[in-house]
Design a protein around this motif. Sequence first.
Motif, PDB file in Angstrom:
ATOM      1  N   UNK A 164     -53.018  43.697 -88.655  1.00 30.79           N
ATOM      2  CA  UNK A 164     -54.382  43.653 -89.197  1.00 30.79           C
ATOM      3  C   UNK A 164     -54.616  44.836 -90.142  1.00 30.79           C
ATOM      4  N   UNK A 165     -53.577  45.360 -90.763  1.00 24.72           N
ATOM      5  CA  UNK A 165     -53.724  46.672 -91.400  1.00 24.72           C
ATOM      6  C   UNK A 165     -54.753  46.756 -92.522  1.00 24.72           C
ATOM      7  N   UNK A 166     -55.144  45.659 -93.096  1.00 27.03           N
ATOM      8  CA  UNK A 166     -56.162  45.764 -94.137  1.00 27.03           C
ATOM      9  C   UNK A 166     -57.559  45.936 -93.554  1.00 27.03           C
ATOM     10  N   UNK A 167     -57.740  45.457 -92.369  1.00 29.42           N
ATOM     11  CA  UNK A 167     -59.107  45.349 -91.866  1.00 29.42           C
ATOM     12  C   UNK A 167     -59.671  46.577 -91.154  1.00 29.42           C
ATOM     13  N   UNK A 168     -58.851  47.338 -90.497  1.00 28.38           N
ATOM     14  CA  UNK A 168     -59.459  48.503 -89.829  1.00 28.38           C
ATOM     15  C   UNK A 168     -58.817  49.820 -90.207  1.00 28.38           C
ATOM     16  N   UNK A 169     -59.653  50.789 -90.543  1.00 27.52           N
ATOM     17  CA  UNK A 169     -59.164  52.096 -90.937  1.00 27.52           C
ATOM     18  C   UNK A 169     -58.902  52.966 -89.701  1.00 27.52           C
ATOM     19  N   UNK A 170     -58.036  53.922 -89.876  1.00 28.11           N
ATOM     20  CA  UNK A 170     -57.791  54.897 -88.801  1.00 28.11           C
ATOM     21  C   UNK A 170     -58.487  56.189 -89.208  1.00 28.11           C
ATOM     22  N   UNK A 171     -59.540  56.515 -88.473  1.00 29.22           N
ATOM     23  CA  UNK A 171     -60.430  57.601 -88.891  1.00 29.22           C
ATOM     24  C   UNK A 171     -60.454  58.747 -87.890  1.00 29.22           C
ATOM     25  N   UNK A 172     -60.411  59.962 -88.413  1.00 34.28           N
ATOM     26  CA  UNK A 172     -60.674  61.144 -87.582  1.00 34.28           C
ATOM     27  C   UNK A 172     -62.012  61.703 -88.051  1.00 34.28           C
ATOM     28  N   UNK A 173     -62.991  61.785 -87.138  1.00 33.13           N
ATOM     29  CA  UNK A 173     -64.343  62.194 -87.511  1.00 33.13           C
ATOM     30  C   UNK A 173     -64.601  63.654 -87.174  1.00 33.13           C
ATOM     31  N   UNK A 174     -65.583  64.226 -87.877  1.00 29.83           N
ATOM     32  CA  UNK A 174     -65.986  65.619 -87.652  1.00 29.83           C
ATOM     33  C   UNK A 174     -64.798  66.574 -87.606  1.00 29.83           C
TER      34      UNK A 174
ATOM     35  N   UNK B 206     -60.308  46.878 -81.699  1.00 22.62           N
ATOM     36  CA  UNK B 206     -60.741  46.186 -82.911  1.00 22.62           C
ATOM     37  C   UNK B 206     -60.777  44.674 -82.708  1.00 22.62           C
ATOM     38  N   UNK B 207     -59.716  44.126 -82.133  1.00 20.45           N
ATOM     39  CA  UNK B 207     -59.698  42.664 -81.962  1.00 20.45           C
ATOM     40  C   UNK B 207     -60.767  42.242 -80.947  1.00 20.45           C
ATOM     41  N   UNK B 208     -61.062  43.132 -79.985  1.00 17.92           N
ATOM     42  CA  UNK B 208     -62.044  42.780 -78.962  1.00 17.92           C
ATOM     43  C   UNK B 208     -63.473  42.945 -79.480  1.00 17.92           C
ATOM     44  N   UNK B 209     -63.738  44.038 -80.214  1.00 13.78           N
ATOM     45  CA  UNK B 209     -65.124  44.388 -80.541  1.00 13.78           C
ATOM     46  C   UNK B 209     -65.438  44.419 -82.035  1.00 13.78           C
ATOM     47  N   UNK B 210     -64.438  44.240 -82.894  1.00 19.61           N
ATOM     48  CA  UNK B 210     -64.708  44.245 -84.326  1.00 19.61           C
ATOM     49  C   UNK B 210     -64.847  45.626 -84.929  1.00 19.61           C
ATOM     50  N   UNK B 211     -64.620  46.661 -84.125  1.00 21.41           N
ATOM     51  CA  UNK B 211     -64.688  48.022 -84.642  1.00 21.41           C
ATOM     52  C   UNK B 211     -63.638  48.828 -83.886  1.00 21.41           C
ATOM     53  N   UNK B 212     -62.761  49.484 -84.639  1.00 20.85           N
ATOM     54  CA  UNK B 212     -61.609  50.117 -84.010  1.00 20.85           C
ATOM     55  C   UNK B 212     -61.937  51.476 -83.415  1.00 20.85           C
ATOM     56  N   UNK B 213     -61.118  51.930 -82.489  1.00 20.78           N
ATOM     57  CA  UNK B 213     -61.240  53.270 -81.935  1.00 20.78           C
ATOM     58  C   UNK B 213     -61.037  54.303 -83.049  1.00 20.78           C
ATOM     59  N   UNK B 214     -61.871  55.328 -83.049  1.00 21.26           N
ATOM     60  CA  UNK B 214     -61.689  56.419 -84.001  1.00 21.26           C
ATOM     61  C   UNK B 214     -61.376  57.693 -83.214  1.00 21.26           C
TER      62      UNK B 214
ATOM     63  N   UNK C 125     -52.418  63.485 -71.672  1.00 24.71           N
ATOM     64  CA  UNK C 125     -52.016  62.241 -72.299  1.00 24.71           C
ATOM     65  C   UNK C 125     -53.308  61.460 -72.538  1.00 24.71           C
ATOM     66  N   UNK C 126     -53.619  61.187 -73.797  1.00 21.69           N
ATOM     67  CA  UNK C 126     -54.822  60.424 -74.109  1.00 21.69           C
ATOM     68  C   UNK C 126     -54.477  58.943 -74.138  1.00 21.69           C
ATOM     69  N   UNK C 127     -55.248  58.161 -73.402  1.00 18.42           N
ATOM     70  CA  UNK C 127     -55.009  56.719 -73.364  1.00 18.42           C
ATOM     71  C   UNK C 127     -55.849  56.066 -74.452  1.00 18.42           C
ATOM     72  N   UNK C 128     -55.220  55.604 -75.545  1.00 15.68           N
ATOM     73  CA  UNK C 128     -55.993  54.956 -76.610  1.00 15.68           C
ATOM     74  C   UNK C 128     -56.288  53.509 -76.226  1.00 15.68           C
ATOM     75  N   UNK C 129     -57.385  53.017 -76.777  1.00 17.57           N
ATOM     76  CA  UNK C 129     -57.811  51.636 -76.504  1.00 17.57           C
ATOM     77  C   UNK C 129     -57.372  50.796 -77.709  1.00 17.57           C
ATOM     78  N   UNK C 130     -56.086  50.409 -77.715  1.00 20.40           N
ATOM     79  CA  UNK C 130     -55.449  49.870 -78.917  1.00 20.40           C
ATOM     80  C   UNK C 130     -56.038  48.532 -79.362  1.00 20.40           C
ATOM     81  N   UNK C 131     -56.591  47.793 -78.452  1.00 23.57           N
ATOM     82  CA  UNK C 131     -57.056  46.453 -78.804  1.00 23.57           C
ATOM     83  C   UNK C 131     -58.556  46.408 -79.048  1.00 23.57           C
TER      84      UNK C 131
END
Lengths: 234, 234, 234, 234, 234, 234, 234, 234
Positions: free
Chosen positions: A48-58, A13-21, A5-11
């Motif tokens: 906040x759906x306009x402001x942060x993208x949901x990205x899968x890298x590599x 973006x609001x805390x740091x200005x850059x969302x979890x990827x 079970x992966x624990x995502x850090x959902x907040x």
Amino acid sequence: MSLHRVITDDHRFSRTGFAEAIYSPGKRPEEIAAIGHRLDQARSAAGEDLDWPILATRVAHDDLPAIKAAWKKLSPNGALAWDADASMLELAVPGARRPIGISAVVSAGTTDREPAAEAACVLSTYGSDVARLDDVGVAGIHRLLDPTRLETLRAARVVIVVAGMEGALPSVVAGLVSAPVIAVPSPVGYGVSAGGHAALHAMLASCAPGLAVVYIGNGFGAAALAVKILRGLR
Amino acid sequence: MSLHRVITDDHRFSRTGFAEAIYSPGKRPEEIAAIGHRLDQARSAAGEDLDWPILATRVAHDDLPAIKAAWKKLSPNGALAWDADASMLELAVPGARRPIGISAVVSAGTTDREPAAEAACVLSTYGSDVARLDDVGVAGIHRLLDPTRLETLRAARVVIVVAGMEGALPSVVAGLVSAPVIAVPSPVGYGVSAGGHAALHAMLASCAPGLAVVYIGNGFGAAALAVKILRGLR
Amino acid sequence: MSLHRVITDDHRFSRTGFAEAIYSPGKRPEEIAAIGHRLDQARSAAGEDLDWPILATRVAHDDLPAIKAAWKKLSPNGALAWDADASMLELAVPGARRPIGISAVVSAGTTDREPAAEAACVLSTYGSDVARLDDVGVAGIHRLLDPTRLETLRAARVVIVVAGMEGALPSVVAGLVSAPVIAVPSPVGYGVSAGGHAALHAMLASCAPGLAVVYIGNGFGAAALAVKILRGLR
Amino acid sequence: MSLHRVITDDHRFSRTGFAEAIYSPGKRPEEIAAIGHRLDQARSAAGEDLDWPILATRVAHDDLPAIKAAWKKLSPNGALAWDADASMLELAVPGARRPIGISAVVSAGTTDREPAAEAACVLSTYGSDVARLDDVGVAGIHRLLDPTRLETLRAARVVIVVAGMEGALPSVVAGLVSAPVIAVPSPVGYGVSAGGHAALHAMLASCAPGLAVVYIGNGFGAAALAVKILRGLR
Amino acid sequence: MSLHRVITDDHRFSRTGFAEAIYSPGKRPEEIAAIGHRLDQARSAAGEDLDWPILATRVAHDDLPAIKAAWKKLSPNGALAWDADASMLELAVPGARRPIGISAVVSAGTTDREPAAEAACVLSTYGSDVARLDDVGVAGIHRLLDPTRLETLRAARVVIVVAGMEGALPSVVAGLVSAPVIAVPSPVGYGVSAGGHAALHAMLASCAPGLAVVYIGNGFGAAALAVKILRGLR
Amino acid sequence: MSLHRVITDDHRFSRTGFAEAIYSPGKRPEEIAAIGHRLDQARSAAGEDLDWPILATRVAHDDLPAIKAAWKKLSPNGALAWDADASMLELAVPGARRPIGISAVVSAGTTDREPAAEAACVLSTYGSDVARLDDVGVAGIHRLLDPTRLETLRAARVVIVVAGMEGALPSVVAGLVSAPVIAVPSPVGYGVSAGGHAALHAMLASCAPGLAVVYIGNGFGAAALAVKILRGLR
Amino acid sequence: MSLHRVITDDHRFSRTGFAEAIYSPGKRPEEIAAIGHRLDQARSAAGEDLDWPILATRVAHDDLPAIKAAWKKLSPNGALAWDADASMLELAVPGARRPIGISAVVSAGTTDREPAAEAACVLSTYGSDVARLDDVGVAGIHRLLDPTRLETLRAARVVIVVAGMEGALPSVVAGLVSAPVIAVPSPVGYGVSAGGHAALHAMLASCAPGLAVVYIGNGFGAAALAVKILRGLR
Amino acid sequence: MSLHRVITDDHRFSRTGFAEAIYSPGKRPEEIAAIGHRLDQARSAAGEDLDWPILATRVAHDDLPAIKAAWKKLSPNGALAWDADASMLELAVPGARRPIGISAVVSAGTTDREPAAEAACVLSTYGSDVARLDDVGVAGIHRLLDPTRLETLRAARVVIVVAGMEGALPSVVAGLVSAPVIAVPSPVGYGVSAGGHAALHAMLASCAPGLAVVYIGNGFGAAALAVKILRGLR
């Protein structure tokens, strides 16, 4: 192996200005889709759906069909966007984005294109208008000093420079512009430049004051800082 | 400690095109004068006195008076020449030299001046006409690209470039001229550039093909190679 | 040694947004005063005297009287300001400054204070209002999480974090604020942390995305980037 | 992945005396042929076709047929030459070359043959008459000191020495000849010599003055410098 | 600080064929004399006084008078012998020694003389007849290949070779003789050779099979092995 | 690739006491057989066939049949001997050998067996009677101190000790015997001990005087030195 | 320089079981006394005065009188205790201590005594009864295996082992006892062992499972862990 | 290859408190089963079957069926237990275990789970009740400081913390609990954190006193120390 079970850090973006990827290596296609879905729900909840993208890298190119299939099941209407040069997948692409200012991504040679593409893709998904300048390495310095290119460079409010080999390009660029410059050592290459340590140390030793460095190949991290800088400008 | 008999390699010039020099650290003033005297005799015996200088390198300024006194006793008529920037002493200076062609010594900043002076002094004592270009580091690239400086640079038949910090200058220079370029990493500096390893690795990793490197601070060695190249041109 | 003519880069501020400073080690008091005077003239000519300070960095305390005396002769009315913690001297201090926004400088322990002071001094002379948070290292994490301190931290538009030993503080801070965070490894310490390489590598390896790093002890460079970011905000 | 437009540096030969080459790893057969074709056109336009070769380096043997096929389409009359030991392909081979002087390529043992072949191939395509001396490592020093071999060595106007393991051979050679000597550490080997770092450092530390070094395995770069030296002799 | 009781390993000679010696740095003159006296008593008790010397290594020249005075009190009739080149003091010198065979100590240049002297002194005090060959570095290989020198070298039953810089000499020597060769990297030097790591790695990477290496500057250790080899020959 | 003519050093045995061997990786089966055949002829010509073996080292097990077939053609009557643990093949095995004294090969654990087998095989083919002591690592020191094992160890006239991990075993052994001890760091392992560098540095730093070291995994080189020592004893 | 207000972590003992200590280098005598006084007050307030000592570590012997004088003023009745071998000063020594169990501190040679003394002093001030075993290095393994010493060693409930050079002693000890063993690499030494990195890596690579390591010379840190282990036993 | 006879150290548990385990890589399934069977017999003979588990570590999942089959033949009634996350197999599982106290295993992120699982599995098979806290890295420090998690953490009598990247988590944890903390750098990751050296050095440089470190990825070794500490508590 059991499914963790992966624990995502959902907040984040609001805390740091850059969302979890989602860093994809080591994750299965269904896991990538599932984490993306969960982040999408968190984003909707936050409004906040306009402001942060949901990205899968590599993302491995071979995994794309399976990820798309898994995503379709979880989110039948959620759009996907694939950037092949950056190996990055955006999930639940919003209809519009709030723009955050002009940036430039500069690279020295062919081997620097992957981190450059990664940085440009992240910046773009966060709403920046990105100018690309490629193949402007210092062994042919006239390419960078071309007036049209210089004008483009100087229009950017933050500049990311990717270079391998001797890693000299960021020092030259930082002597030409007033925007903050972030240096990314390139990992790809051959001989002493393979691995990127010569470039990393050259960048840390730069004669240009105020050049900050991220680790070798970390186009993603450079873009994260650039996004924070651009968002602060608004 | 007993006085060691130093065995000089008297025929090195005729064999290799570059004569034995006296590395001064760890030698006493009288030893420096005595070895110089012996080399002077060997040179006279070989009848090559115009072509190779007798040099004592890295001489401590405080030892000068004692060396001069010792030299006076051994060689009452032998002229001496002192280059303070290079910490180099020429013994038994000949009345005239056979010229061996134009060279250029380029340096990036203040901390690069010692190896640059050492290289220029050696080249000059071997008969080269040396052009110096200082303070042309890459963070202000317009200084190097100034048309007068470029013309000077392109007139040289061999170019030595000294740089510390990110060590980028040799790569830029090698992209501008057709003469052979020899890179010297600078040992003096601060932070990551102290010691010169970042510059050394950047130079070895240069994107400019055909850049050869000598060890950190080795202006003497760079000049030795430049002399061999220039002598081959005659 | 003959007196070298130093070529100052007078237009660096207009070109790059951060002016040339005088790195003092290896320079004599009169040289420092003379370069400062020349920069003062260049600044006046450019009509930008409120925006960029004339700074001599890493000044030896013992050289202060001689610098002041030399400065008095060159510029009888030019004010001087000395920051003992930062070992920094401002020459030709202007009567007023244009403010450029709030910054924070955070440090982990006693040995981190020198780079922190250097960074804070530069930011302050460029017009930023600087908040300092000291002694908030991760072995007693409650100190950083104190609500008053967190509020101060979150008010800053750019944050510099100095840490030695394990270098963990920037990662924790970057997880708490949305402003850009610049990490400075601290060079002072003992055992494995002496030299700052453990901290440097820890910061480059940070789990917090978007953390940019300058070289060990380079509070000056971190502040240069912070100034460029803050100036972009205006 | 989309096809990147590669920007060739068409005027590098006239500017630096050594033309751009095609580093093949990571490029597809058609790309290699296409870049070669473009360089051929640039060379024709410059009217210098005798002086600079169009080289593809480190070509995988398996890619040869596809490159040849692609080349045939682009340039039906352009000759090709393949050097299997050097893994180098010359495209658009000219009918004649202007000779640029004698060079020697010396190697210590079996594992040094690849960089030696690469260097010899480049020198040869630029018009040098290359003498090869192989298997003359220092553990059997009599092989190098054989009078016939010494005579060959001394006839060369520039010497490249490739060595792995303890990297001692360049120091010995530089003590025997008056031509400039360029040292290439060999990357192939086993134990401590694997990777070539012991040889690189030994060469940088050489007791023979004026030995310049290129990075491990960089026979191409050593030849580039040798070509510049030989061309200066004309 | 209180005086620590040092526990000597009195039976090391009978157990290992090489006796405990007194490493002087950090010890006071009286301690050196006292430990020497204790070892003298142990040697007498064992009835082996001809076979093993009592040595104090790396003795500071300034400490000699105080050590002699302290020794005089403890052992009024015990002879002392001082080797200034080796900084070694033999205590309680026996009237005669049992010879253990011929050895050779070879060195490349001036900076290699200290470890060479240390090795020669140890060998000599253990009863070996030591031939010295100095200043025979590889940049002038003719010096080593001189027939008289070669004959001397080949008469030895064990050979120690000290070299700094590129560390090539042991490889060359090991290709010339059938006796076991022990390599000692030299710590003294300048540039990349300072510290002796380039030489150490070159020696470990030697192309000559059967070359064993001791740590940088460890002339004492090399001699210890040579003594064991020579003693096995009897 | 064309077939390179390998120049064998046929007189190495008479010159250095240890014959040339065939390092197999990178050579084809027919090449191995051909070089062996040539060495066999050289040995016959020298009339020394009892004293030096013809060895191919690090032979891939899969290449055995092809080597045997090729050998059969060249030398129908020449015997072959294969040592699977050492991956070593002896060609043209003589009918009898001249014995050269007892040796011991000691190893710490399972992962040290390959270099130990290589060393033992070489010693054995040169005529030494080899005692093996395995699995006597220092974490269970009682195994080494077992009286029977100690007696075996002390009967040897030269001892090779192979150890990985912390590399402590050679120091302990050298404190127990009077024969020369040669240390071989083991390359196989996991974690920090993988690669053998921790063991190499521990062995170079040994508190036991006179311990000589060969490079990681170099059981062959250790045996070469041991053979030279044993042959000197005769 | 202005006097910095040091923020002490007064509740560290109750939180972590090991109290804050005063690292003396860089602090003035009055600062040391003042911080000690503040910690004394915090300890009294917490009512834990028997359990945690107030320690100043790495105190310069020359600073002792000034610290004592400053302390006298702040705390006229507070006792002081000085351990010269450990360079450690205890302030406000309590009348009695609560015992926390037996520990052992083992060291290999003379150069390991400083970290050993530091560890023993900390353990002792926290209430442990400390057994010392010195000069039991592995080159004379019989010293450690002496039955009386083994019995002492096995009586300890936690063991700290300090070793330099090859760092082998902790592995041997950990194979002999069932108590937890903490390894401390020794920083003092010469040659490759100088600096302690060979010992550090050997300890991290130990073949004895469960050996934990602290950084070079960190006797204080090893004792801190030992105290926590012993306190857990109560 | 012939089958080596492995000498097991059957009495290690009674001597050191931690039994020999079977490191599986490089061993065949039948060897693993055979060594396990031998250890089972040794354990039975010692009458300690509840106290020490028989563990095969780093078992390849694909080898499981063959090991089980081989085990069945040797020990028809011996139970087996497989922990997939830890890649660990317990052989001859006892019916009951004697408990040895509560421990905690903390990890920072996904890539730290393998060493964490290995540590937890060992602790559990030795009788400890293990609490797991995963995904509590310092970039989201609120996760660790959650009151429920803190309570769990403080209940443990020994704590193992696994972290990669910047390796900061152990320092934070050691500032929060009074139990001994053992740090394990994580080998898995990307960029500078790949390999775990940044984390290793950060942990050795920790600002938290008393943090002991095992080598990268060595969850097994950390657990071995934890078991010894817990067993001492009884």
